[in-house]
Scaffold this motif. Structure first.
Motif, PDB file in Angstrom:
ATOM      1  N   HIS A 172      -2.296   9.682   5.631  1.00  0.00           N
ATOM      2  CA  HIS A 172      -3.430   9.427   4.745  1.00  0.00           C
ATOM      3  C   HIS A 172      -3.878   7.965   4.701  1.00  0.00           C
ATOM      4  N   THR A 173      -3.237   7.107   5.498  1.00  0.00           N
ATOM      5  CA  THR A 173      -3.665   5.707   5.558  1.00  0.00           C
ATOM      6  C   THR A 173      -4.889   5.605   6.469  1.00  0.00           C
ATOM      7  N   THR A 174      -5.970   4.988   5.969  1.00  0.00           N
ATOM      8  CA  THR A 174      -7.145   4.823   6.832  1.00  0.00           C
ATOM      9  C   THR A 174      -6.926   3.631   7.767  1.00  0.00           C
ATOM     10  N   ASN A 224       6.312   6.828   2.154  1.00  0.00           N
ATOM     11  CA  ASN A 224       5.062   6.502   1.463  1.00  0.00           C
ATOM     12  C   ASN A 224       4.607   5.054   1.683  1.00  0.00           C
ATOM     13  N   SER A 284      -0.022   2.538 -10.107  1.00  0.00           N
ATOM     14  CA  SER A 284      -0.811   3.405  -9.212  1.00  0.00           C
ATOM     15  C   SER A 284      -0.128   4.752  -8.982  1.00  0.00           C
ATOM     16  N   GLN A 285       1.194   4.802  -9.242  1.00  0.00           N
ATOM     17  CA  GLN A 285       1.933   6.046  -8.991  1.00  0.00           C
ATOM     18  C   GLN A 285       2.100   6.892 -10.266  1.00  0.00           C
ATOM     19  N   GLU A 315      -7.581   0.455   5.911  1.00  0.00           N
ATOM     20  CA  GLU A 315      -6.458   0.036   5.036  1.00  0.00           C
ATOM     21  C   GLU A 315      -5.338  -0.579   5.872  1.00  0.00           C
ATOM     22  N   TRP A 316      -5.029   0.063   6.990  1.00  0.00           N
ATOM     23  CA  TRP A 316      -3.977  -0.432   7.901  1.00  0.00           C
ATOM     24  C   TRP A 316      -4.306  -1.858   8.356  1.00  0.00           C
ATOM     25  N   LEU A 349       0.869  -1.178   0.000  1.00  0.00           N
ATOM     26  CA  LEU A 349       0.000   0.000   0.000  1.00  0.00           C
ATOM     27  C   LEU A 349       0.905   1.228   0.000  1.00  0.00           C
ATOM     28  N   GLY A 350       0.837   1.982  -1.089  1.00  0.00           N
ATOM     29  CA  GLY A 350       1.708   3.159  -1.225  1.00  0.00           C
ATOM     30  C   GLY A 350       1.098   4.396  -0.598  1.00  0.00           C
ATOM     31  N   LYS A 351       1.022   4.413   0.732  1.00  0.00           N
ATOM     32  CA  LYS A 351       0.421   5.563   1.418  1.00  0.00           C
ATOM     33  C   LYS A 351       1.231   5.961   2.641  1.00  0.00           C
ATOM     34  N   ASP A 352       1.245   7.266   2.923  1.00  0.00           N
ATOM     35  CA  ASP A 352       1.962   7.746   4.110  1.00  0.00           C
ATOM     36  C   ASP A 352       1.077   7.604   5.354  1.00  0.00           C
TER      37      ASP A 352
END
Ligand SMILES: NC(=O)c1ccc[n+]([C@@H]2O[C@H](COP(=O)([O-])OP(=O)(O)OC[C@H]3O[C@@H](n4cnc5c(N)ncnc54)[C@H](O)[C@@H]3O)[C@@H](O)[C@H]2O)c1
Length: 256
Positions: A101-103, A151, A201-202, A106-107, A95-98
């Protein structure tokens, strides 16, 4: 050809990428391979490929986050191959998220596969291997379990967790006298569907790949077999004195 002769091995997430390469490599060396994955279509193709090459394999549909499915997998392995010698805890998602912004959903979803899945795998494999008096468990962590990336918050946390869970389990098994070894493998970027989808996705895939190549001192990212050879070593008796260690295969990424 016979480095895994007669050994029964399970590879989770064996339908694609690194897991597929591990399943093929272990089978090539004589292992009886159980490929598990949520993707039954692609997982069955890997089993067909192993059989075509003269090996012995079976497919079991399996979500590593679900404990009851682990019980089913272990039953299926013992039924067909009588024992379990090797577990490769490979299934994983990215999962490419910081962190900002990670819900939470999602975590939790990522953790349920990358960390709960490895925990459940070790737990159930130890129980099966104890009966057999020997075993090797290989957990796929990552360079992202060794160094941080702004990220990859949840992914970093899960792979760092796999690194230390491996050491805890290795010490537990050694002190209990189980003759079960537990080690982690830490790949750099490897060209698999996971990385390709991540780059998609990026933005631009070709440009993204060039950037990833340049991040590895050796000049390029790796291929699934680069990791499969390391997994084969840890799975085989050649590594009989190796437990609780971390095998880094990263083209120099973390040497910098
Ligand atoms: N590719 C890389 O650059 C890289 C680098 C370091 C570590 N890793 C790790 O190596 C492992 C394999 O990565 P990959 O690149 O081959 O990934 P991939 O996405 O190409 O393949 C992963 C496989 O796991 C399966 N899977 C996903 N969720 C599952 C679940 N809940 N239960 C069972 N199977 C499931 C998928 O169906 C797929 O077949 C992962 O743990 C990954 O984090 C990959």
């Amino acid at each position: 050809m016979n480095r895994m002769s007669g050994k029964s091995a399970v590879v989770t997430g064996g339908a694609l990428g690194i897991g597929r390469a591990c399943a093929l490599k272990l089978a090539e060396e004589g292992a009886l391979v159980t490929v598990t994955d949520v993707d039954a279509g692609k997982g069955s193709l890997v089993v067909a490929e192993i059989r075509k090459r003269g090996g012995d394999a079976q497919f079991i549909e399996h979500d590593v986050a679900d404990e009851s499915q682990w019980v089913h997998v272990m039953q299926g392995v013992v039924e067909r191959y009588k024992k379990l010698d090797v577990l490769v805890n490979n299934a994983g998602v990215a999962l490419g998220k910081d962190v900002e912004h990670t819900t939470l959903a999602e975590w939790r979803s990522l953790m349920s596969i990358n960390l709960d899945g490895v925990f459940l795998g070790i737990k159930h494999a130890v129980q099966a291997m104890k009966a057999n008096g020997t075993g090797s468990i290989v957990n796929l962590s990552s360079i992202e379990g060794l160094v941080g990336d702004p990220n990859l918050a949840a992914y970093n946390a899960s792979k760092g967790g796999v690194r230390l869970l491996t050491k805890s389990a290795a010490l537990y098994c050694a002190k209990a006298g189980y003759n079960i070894r537990v080690n982690s493998v830490h790949p750099g970027y490897i060209w698999t569907p996971m990385v390709e989808n991540f780059l998609k996705s990026q933005g631009d895939v070709a440009q993204g790949r060039k950037l990833l190549d340049s991040m590895h001192p050796i000049g390029h990212i790796g291929e699934p077999d680069d990791i499969a050879y390391g997994v084969l070593y840890l799975a085989s008796d050649e590594s009989k004195f190796v437990t609780g260690t971390e095998l880094v295969i990263d083209g120099g990424y973390t040497a910098q």
